[in-house]
Design a protein around this motif. Structure first.
Motif, PDB file in Angstrom:
ATOM      1  N   SER A 366      59.512 -15.468  94.725  1.00  0.00           N
ATOM      2  CA  SER A 366      60.599 -14.369  95.176  1.00  0.00           C
ATOM      3  C   SER A 366      62.065 -14.683  95.084  1.00  0.00           C
ATOM      4  N   GLY A 367      62.536 -15.993  94.831  1.00  0.00           N
ATOM      5  CA  GLY A 367      63.912 -16.085  95.116  1.00  0.00           C
ATOM      6  C   GLY A 367      64.420 -17.533  94.984  1.00  0.00           C
ATOM      7  N   GLY A 399      69.050 -11.509  90.371  1.00  0.00           N
ATOM      8  CA  GLY A 399      68.659 -11.522  91.825  1.00  0.00           C
ATOM      9  C   GLY A 399      69.753 -10.669  92.500  1.00  0.00           C
ATOM     10  N   LEU A 416      68.842 -15.441  97.266  1.00  0.00           N
ATOM     11  CA  LEU A 416      69.094 -14.497  96.217  1.00  0.00           C
ATOM     12  C   LEU A 416      67.308 -14.225  95.950  1.00  0.00           C
ATOM     13  N   GLN A 417      67.219 -12.836  96.170  1.00  0.00           N
ATOM     14  CA  GLN A 417      66.125 -12.310  95.780  1.00  0.00           C
ATOM     15  C   GLN A 417      65.868 -12.057  94.487  1.00  0.00           C
ATOM     16  N   LEU A 418      64.741 -12.565  93.686  1.00  0.00           N
ATOM     17  CA  LEU A 418      64.497 -12.343  92.487  1.00  0.00           C
ATOM     18  C   LEU A 418      64.093 -11.111  92.245  1.00  0.00           C
ATOM     19  N   ILE A 419      64.709 -10.295  91.229  1.00  0.00           N
ATOM     20  CA  ILE A 419      64.169  -8.942  90.671  1.00  0.00           C
ATOM     21  C   ILE A 419      63.861  -9.028  89.281  1.00  0.00           C
ATOM     22  N   ASN A 421      63.148 -11.913  85.869  1.00  0.00           N
ATOM     23  CA  ASN A 421      62.957 -13.253  85.168  1.00  0.00           C
ATOM     24  C   ASN A 421      63.246 -13.128  83.766  1.00  0.00           C
ATOM     25  N   TYR A 460      60.098  -7.923  84.899  1.00  0.00           N
ATOM     26  CA  TYR A 460      59.814  -9.092  85.958  1.00  0.00           C
ATOM     27  C   TYR A 460      58.218  -8.923  86.131  1.00  0.00           C
TER      28      TYR A 460
END
Length: 527
Positions: A366-367, A399, A416-419, A421, A460
């Protein structure tokens, strides 16, 4: 500020009446400080310059009073047998702790925790109050706030620092701070623990509140039973959960959900028993330099230039240099890797965050957890979007900054929240009605003649093999749900309209995409 500086000078004449005048001025500035804090929480995110001016005004005012009170505190120590000076000591310590709490709060606005020296200063001041045995004496620091005590001001500061995990916004910090005055009324320090699970503070240390461990404790330790406060937080959380279940489509749902998330965090942070929130993904240690682009404009500008560069500069099919190579050598030379890397580095330097690359600490599904130079950490705020690129990889990831903590004078920790890739730039072309079109050919209007603007096209997938979820990030002024657009990406072109808003802030809107069928009917997200 000038008057406080004059009273703090070494040659200034200091008397009890002058200190009483400083108390009067301090009480009268309460409204000014409240106005500055309100402006900061409401309008400071509009520009870094405005944020810096408001923050500096609050910081300088607080430091001015702290410096003045420190000088008068030394004066009282030198005149220990003068009764008139000693009668002012309790209020002096209370106001000093109050301003230390204000200093801690405005530093939390920028996700900056206290350094050990500030904790040692606070503990020394409170220890002096305890030695004089007036830490629970009622004092009136501001007419509008009602009486308080040195112990309560001290507890509010400790609990505020404990409550913030590094992802609370200035508005949330201000809201929690205003509630702590009431929440701390039933709390008191004791020499013996009231329960097995409790908080304590060591007055000889350089740290804040800690949860009691199994082993014995040494030092000047005071315990505080936070169970009444935790029970109150649980009650508020339960009421919000029931309100959301009973009226899930109410107009207050968004604000109630935001408040519920805040109470979930507070319940976890102020629980005497350590009960961490469940992680969204297992963290894996990672290392290496990371290039970063901060903000919508920088990300969109870099990706737009990268697309143009790939289509022209690195295109080996049509150029004068390639034609000369073909005529001279009978073949076309490939682009030199060093030249390509150098060009990318020059472009990256124009858009990347100042201070150099960031450092990867760990990652999960998730981040990421990143270390950034403090020079850029002052410009990064919660909920900003950041594109990151790990050295050695081809793609950029996107993110949202969810947590920040300044670790030292050199670097800060950013969660950092990944939103996304997979990230690319896209063009959105507004579809115009036939009567608004500029021209037509045999009655057919050009669908690409409408106004166009740039956007970020996100894809994503949480795990390999899973279908990717596609969405857009656009400027807030461009979000109009009823309007249709033609979405142009490097590999496709289609008609879409905006769907549900996933998240919205002052400089970007994150929305899902609803495809539009050729006959005009829109497919919903479940189609």
């Amino acid at each position: 500020m000038q008057a406080l500086a004059t009273a703090s000078e070494r040659t200034a004449r200091r008397t009890p009446s002058v200190l009483a005048a400083v108390f009067r001025v301090d009480a009268q500035t309460t409204g000014l400080v409240r106005t500055l804090m309100t402006q900061y929480t409401e309008i400071a995110n509009r520009s870094p310059k405005l944020e810096g001016q408001l923050w500096r005004a609050l910081f300088d005012l607080t430091q001015g009073f702290l410096a003045c009170y420190a000088v008068f505190a030394r004066e009282i120590i030198d005149r220990v047998h003068h009764n008139r000076w000693q009668t002012l000591l309790a209020e002096l310590i209370a106001r000093e702790i109050s301003h230390l709490g204000r200093d801690a709060k405005i530093r939390l606005y920028r996700c900056e925790p206290w350094i050990p020296a500030k904790w040692a200063e606070l503990h020394a001041v409170f220890t002096r109050a305890c030695s004089q045995q007036f830490e629970r004496q009622p004092l009136l620091l501001a007419a509008s706030a009602g009486p308080t005590t040195i112990e309560r001001e001290y507890l509010q500061l400790l609990l505020l620092e404990q409550a913030d995990p590094g992802n609370m916004t200035p508005r949330q910090i201000e809201w929690v701070s205003s509630r702590l005055e009431e929440w701390c009324r039933p709390l008191h320090f004791t020499l013996e623990p009231q329960a097995a699970a409790t908080f304590y503070v060591d007055l000889a240390s350089s740290a804040g509140l800690k949860r009691r461990s199994v082993g014995p404790l040494e030092g000047r330790v005071l315990f505080v039973d936070a169970r009444p406060l935790h029970a109150l937080l649980l009650q508020n959380r339960t009421e919000l959960e029931q309100a959301l279940k009973s009226e899930p489509r109410s107009e207050k749902t968004a604000s109630q959900r935001e408040q519920l998330d805040l109470f979930v965090t507070l319940c976890s942070r102020l629980d005497p028993e350590f009960k961490p929130l469940a992680r969204r993904g297992e963290r894996i240690p990672a290392s290496g330099a990371v290039d970063s682009l901060v903000g919508f404009n920088n990300i969109a500008g870099f990706l737009a230039e990268e697309k143009t560069l790939r289509a022209t500069e690195f295109d080996g099919s049509r150029s004068f240099a390639n034609a000369m190579d073909l005529a001279t050598f009978g073949r076309v030379r490939a682009a030199q890797p060093d030249t390509r890397d150098e060009t990318v580095r020059r472009r990256l330097a124009a858009f990347a965050a100042p201070g150099g690359p960031w450092e990867m600490k760990d990652m999960s599904v998730s981040g990421f957890k990143l270390l950034a130079p403090t020079s850029i950490a002052t410009e990064v705020t919660l909920s900003m979007i950041v594109a990151v690129h790990r050295r050695g990889e081809n793609s950029w990831a996107l993110g949202i900054v969810r947590r920040m903590r300044r670790l030292s004078a050199d670097n800060a920790e950013i969660g950092l929240q990944l939103i996304a890739n997979t990230l690319m730039t896209a063009n959105l072309i507004e579809q115009r009605k036939a009567r608004d079109a500029d021209y037509s050919v045999d009655g057919d209007y050009d669908p690409m003649a409408g106004r166009r603007f740039g956007a970020l096209f996100l894809s994503y997938s949480r795990r390999a093999g899973e279908p990717a979820v596609q969405s857009l990030i656009i400027p807030p002024v461009e979000y109009q749900p009823s309007r249709r657009h033609t979405l142009q990406t490097p590999g496709s072109q289609r008609t879409i309209r905006y769907g549900r808003v996933l998240e919205q802030h002052h400089d970007w809107v994150w929305t899902v995409i609803e495809p539009v069928e050729p006959d005009g009917a829109a497919r919903g997200p479940g189609a």
